[in-house]
Write a protein that holds these residues in place. Structure first.
Motif, PDB file in Angstrom:
ATOM      1  N   ILE A 240       0.812  -1.463   0.048  1.00 12.53           N
ATOM      2  CA  ILE A 240       0.034   0.010   0.056  1.00 12.53           C
ATOM      3  C   ILE A 240       0.678   1.184   0.034  1.00 12.53           C
ATOM      4  O   ILE A 240       1.701   1.469   0.873  1.00 12.53           O
ATOM      5  N   THR A 241       0.578   2.184  -0.905  1.00 11.81           N
ATOM      6  CA  THR A 241       1.458   3.507  -0.814  1.00 11.81           C
ATOM      7  C   THR A 241       0.774   4.498  -0.029  1.00 11.81           C
ATOM      8  O   THR A 241      -0.624   4.479  -0.228  1.00 11.81           O
ATOM      9  N   GLY A 242       1.300   5.356   0.551  1.00 14.04           N
ATOM     10  CA  GLY A 242       0.651   6.237   1.375  1.00 14.04           C
ATOM     11  C   GLY A 242      -0.054   5.693   2.536  1.00 14.04           C
ATOM     12  O   GLY A 242      -1.103   6.123   2.669  1.00 14.04           O
ATOM     13  N   GLY A 243       0.521   4.831   3.323  1.00 21.02           N
ATOM     14  CA  GLY A 243      -0.266   4.107   4.333  1.00 21.02           C
ATOM     15  C   GLY A 243      -0.131   4.645   5.541  1.00 21.02           C
ATOM     16  O   GLY A 243      -0.304   4.013   6.670  1.00 21.02           O
ATOM     17  N   THR A 244       0.524   5.693   5.858  1.00 17.72           N
ATOM     18  CA  THR A 244       0.747   6.151   7.251  1.00 17.72           C
ATOM     19  C   THR A 244      -0.406   7.362   7.790  1.00 17.72           C
ATOM     20  O   THR A 244      -0.290   7.255   9.011  1.00 17.72           O
ATOM     21  N   ARG A 245      -1.171   7.701   6.962  1.00 14.21           N
ATOM     22  CA  ARG A 245      -2.309   8.342   7.721  1.00 14.21           C
ATOM     23  C   ARG A 245      -3.450   8.205   6.647  1.00 14.21           C
ATOM     24  O   ARG A 245      -3.649   7.563   5.678  1.00 14.21           O
ATOM     25  N   GLY A 246      -4.531   8.752   7.362  1.00  8.95           N
ATOM     26  CA  GLY A 246      -5.879   8.849   6.666  1.00  8.95           C
ATOM     27  C   GLY A 246      -6.470   7.431   5.798  1.00  8.95           C
ATOM     28  O   GLY A 246      -6.566   6.436   6.751  1.00  8.95           O
ATOM     29  N   ILE A 247      -6.933   7.430   4.656  1.00  5.90           N
ATOM     30  CA  ILE A 247      -7.455   6.292   4.008  1.00  5.90           C
ATOM     31  C   ILE A 247      -6.229   5.186   4.097  1.00  5.90           C
ATOM     32  O   ILE A 247      -6.643   4.001   4.309  1.00  5.90           O
ATOM     33  N   GLY A 248      -5.226   5.517   3.490  1.00  2.00           N
ATOM     34  CA  GLY A 248      -4.272   4.495   3.723  1.00  2.00           C
ATOM     35  C   GLY A 248      -3.873   3.727   4.855  1.00  2.00           C
ATOM     36  O   GLY A 248      -3.578   2.318   4.772  1.00  2.00           O
TER      37      GLY A 248
ATOM     38  N   VAL B  36      -2.135  -1.418  -3.555  1.00  3.32           N
ATOM     39  CA  VAL B  36      -3.182  -0.237  -3.486  1.00  3.32           C
ATOM     40  C   VAL B  36      -2.387   0.972  -3.675  1.00  3.32           C
ATOM     41  O   VAL B  36      -1.435   1.184  -3.035  1.00  3.32           O
ATOM     42  N   ASN B  37      -2.705   1.446  -4.664  1.00  2.00           N
ATOM     43  CA  ASN B  37      -1.947   2.864  -5.299  1.00  2.00           C
ATOM     44  C   ASN B  37      -2.706   3.993  -4.592  1.00  2.00           C
ATOM     45  O   ASN B  37      -3.830   4.482  -5.208  1.00  2.00           O
ATOM     46  N   ASN B  38      -2.334   4.296  -3.358  1.00  2.00           N
ATOM     47  CA  ASN B  38      -3.169   5.573  -2.467  1.00  2.00           C
ATOM     48  C   ASN B  38      -2.526   6.706  -2.449  1.00  2.00           C
ATOM     49  O   ASN B  38      -3.027   7.786  -2.435  1.00  2.00           O
TER      50      ASN B  38
ATOM     51  N   PHE C 133     -16.152  12.689  -0.414  1.00  2.00           N
ATOM     52  CA  PHE C 133     -15.678  13.493   0.862  1.00  2.00           C
ATOM     53  C   PHE C 133     -15.895  12.412   2.025  1.00  2.00           C
ATOM     54  O   PHE C 133     -16.745  11.884   2.214  1.00  2.00           O
ATOM     55  N   ILE C 134     -14.419  12.364   2.585  1.00  2.00           N
ATOM     56  CA  ILE C 134     -14.274  11.317   3.613  1.00  2.00           C
ATOM     57  C   ILE C 134     -13.745  11.918   4.461  1.00  2.00           C
ATOM     58  O   ILE C 134     -12.480  12.847   4.364  1.00  2.00           O
ATOM     59  N   ASN C 135     -14.308  11.690   6.069  1.00  2.00           N
ATOM     60  CA  ASN C 135     -13.607  12.470   6.951  1.00  2.00           C
ATOM     61  C   ASN C 135     -12.706  11.693   7.647  1.00  2.00           C
ATOM     62  O   ASN C 135     -12.804  10.888   8.406  1.00  2.00           O
ATOM     63  N   THR C 136     -11.246  12.128   7.124  1.00  2.00           N
ATOM     64  CA  THR C 136     -10.265  11.656   7.762  1.00  2.00           C
ATOM     65  C   THR C 136      -9.507  12.066   9.006  1.00  2.00           C
ATOM     66  O   THR C 136      -8.784  11.795   9.514  1.00  2.00           O
ATOM     67  N   ARG C 137     -10.366  12.931   9.798  1.00  2.00           N
ATOM     68  CA  ARG C 137     -10.071  13.670  10.849  1.00  2.00           C
ATOM     69  C   ARG C 137      -8.931  14.226  10.774  1.00  2.00           C
ATOM     70  O   ARG C 137      -8.173  14.458  12.096  1.00  2.00           O
ATOM     71  N   SER C 138      -8.420  14.613   9.669  1.00  3.66           N
ATOM     72  CA  SER C 138      -7.301  15.534   9.582  1.00  3.66           C
ATOM     73  C   SER C 138      -7.685  16.816  10.378  1.00  3.66           C
ATOM     74  O   SER C 138      -8.792  17.342  10.297  1.00  3.66           O
ATOM     75  N   ALA C 139      -6.573  17.773  10.471  1.00  4.41           N
ATOM     76  CA  ALA C 139      -6.947  19.075  11.097  1.00  4.41           C
ATOM     77  C   ALA C 139      -7.614  19.817  10.086  1.00  4.41           C
ATOM     78  O   ALA C 139      -8.416  20.715  10.483  1.00  4.41           O
TER      79      ALA C 139
ATOM     80  N   ALA D 116     -12.933   3.701   6.753  1.00  3.96           N
ATOM     81  CA  ALA D 116     -13.305   2.553   6.674  1.00  3.96           C
ATOM     82  C   ALA D 116     -14.160   2.097   5.413  1.00  3.96           C
ATOM     83  O   ALA D 116     -14.084   0.807   5.173  1.00  3.96           O
ATOM     84  N   ASP D 117     -14.961   2.998   4.956  1.00  9.36           N
ATOM     85  CA  ASP D 117     -15.818   2.799   3.797  1.00  9.36           C
ATOM     86  C   ASP D 117     -14.948   2.345   2.694  1.00  9.36           C
ATOM     87  O   ASP D 117     -15.182   1.638   1.804  1.00  9.36           O
ATOM     88  N   ILE D 118     -13.897   3.207   2.549  1.00 13.14           N
ATOM     89  CA  ILE D 118     -13.025   2.995   1.467  1.00 13.14           C
ATOM     90  C   ILE D 118     -12.154   1.736   1.740  1.00 13.14           C
ATOM     91  O   ILE D 118     -12.027   0.942   0.709  1.00 13.14           O
TER      92      ILE D 118
END
Length: 279
Positions: free
Chosen positions: A21-29, A97-99, A202-208, A236-238
């Motif tokens: 998975i690329t970009g797996g340190t935060r948010g959707i990834g 997963v190319n995220n 639109f996904i609420n990643t709870r980022s600032a 989680a939906d994604i």
């Protein structure tokens, strides 16, 4: 920090598979990495920050197996080395997963309008999103051939099919990924390597930044009017969509765009018109 409810569901839908998975340190990834590990996959994920070690710890907390590999999605050399490291440690990769996106560049304000766009901003966003997707796929497909199957899941965006303000580079990169998905599905389908796209709304990643937008009443109201369900999406939906596409449940699905965006793209943004009978 307590685990989210979506991070507590165990299963074996991906047992025996290795995911990258690329970009797996935060948010959707991040959530995709955790939830795929819960479903039995061995997971390698990339990122550029030390947050990756916290995600690694989460994988262990949920009983999963995985590793964080520091890599920049804008560098083919980084991705090639990360793929080899993951395969050497975990085995041949059958899920990609190319995220990752160039999130810092997208949010910098430089991606404004075409007539104001600096080529340097365009290059950075295209390298992070489109080029990174191509490079990761290029270096992982040989491992999928070893396994005899594979699932490539490209994370796209609603702006790839419906415009939003001041994001020409981002929208173009995601639109190109949609087209690339079809090309790869055509090229590798007979080798049992499937390629699909998830169109993310639109996904609420709870980022600032997202919390700040939701804290602004008129912006929150606009989001709520746009989607057709009573809540905004969450990572989680994604992740659930990605798990379906990675699993054998979707063995007959390739070249598809899976829309996970709360119905936002199935209607026009306009006032509700009340029509009288007979009009």
């Amino acid at each position: 920090m307590d685990l989210l409810e979506s991070e507590k569901v165990k299963g074996n839908r991906l047992a025996g598979k290795v995911a990258f998975i690329t970009g797996g340190t935060r948010g959707i990834g991040r959530v995709i990495a955790i939830m795929m590990a819960q479903q039995g996959a061995k997971v390698a994920f990339t990122g550029r920050s030390d947050a990756g070690y916290e995600v690694e710890e989460r994988l262990r907390e949920v009983g999963g197996t995985g590793m964080f590999i520091r890599a920049n999605n804008k560098s083919e050399a980084d991705l090639a080395a990360a793929v080899k490291q993951a395969a050497d440690a975990l085995g041949p990769i059958s899920i990609l997963v190319n995220n990752a996106i160039a999130s810092d560049d997208v949010g910098s304000g430089g991606d404004s309008q075409v007539d104001k766009l600096e080529t340097s901003v365009l290059d950075e966003i295209m390298h992070g999103a489109l080029y990174g997707t191509i490079w990761a796929s290029k270096h992982i497909i040989p491992y999928m051939r070893q396994v005899g199957c594979g699932s490539i899941i490209n994370i796209s965006a609603s702006s790839s099919v419906g415009a939003i303000p001041e994001r020409p580079s981002y929208a173009a990169s995601k639109g190109a990924i949609n087209s690339l998905t079809r090309q790869m599905a055509f090229a590798y389908g007979k080798e049992n390597i499937r390629t699909n796209t998830i169109i993310v709304g639109f996904i609420n990643t709870r980022s600032a930044n997202f919390e700040r937008m939701l804290g602004t009443p008129h912006i929150k109201e606009a989001f709520e009017k746009l989607v057709l369900v009573p809540q905004l999406g969450e990572p989680a939906d994604i992740a659930n969509g990605a798990i379906y596409l990675a699993s054998n449940e979707s063995k007959y699905v390739t070249g598809s765009q899976i829309f996970i965006e709360g119905g936002a793209l199935c209607h026009q943004a306009q006032p509700i018109l009340i029509m009288n009978k007979g009009d």
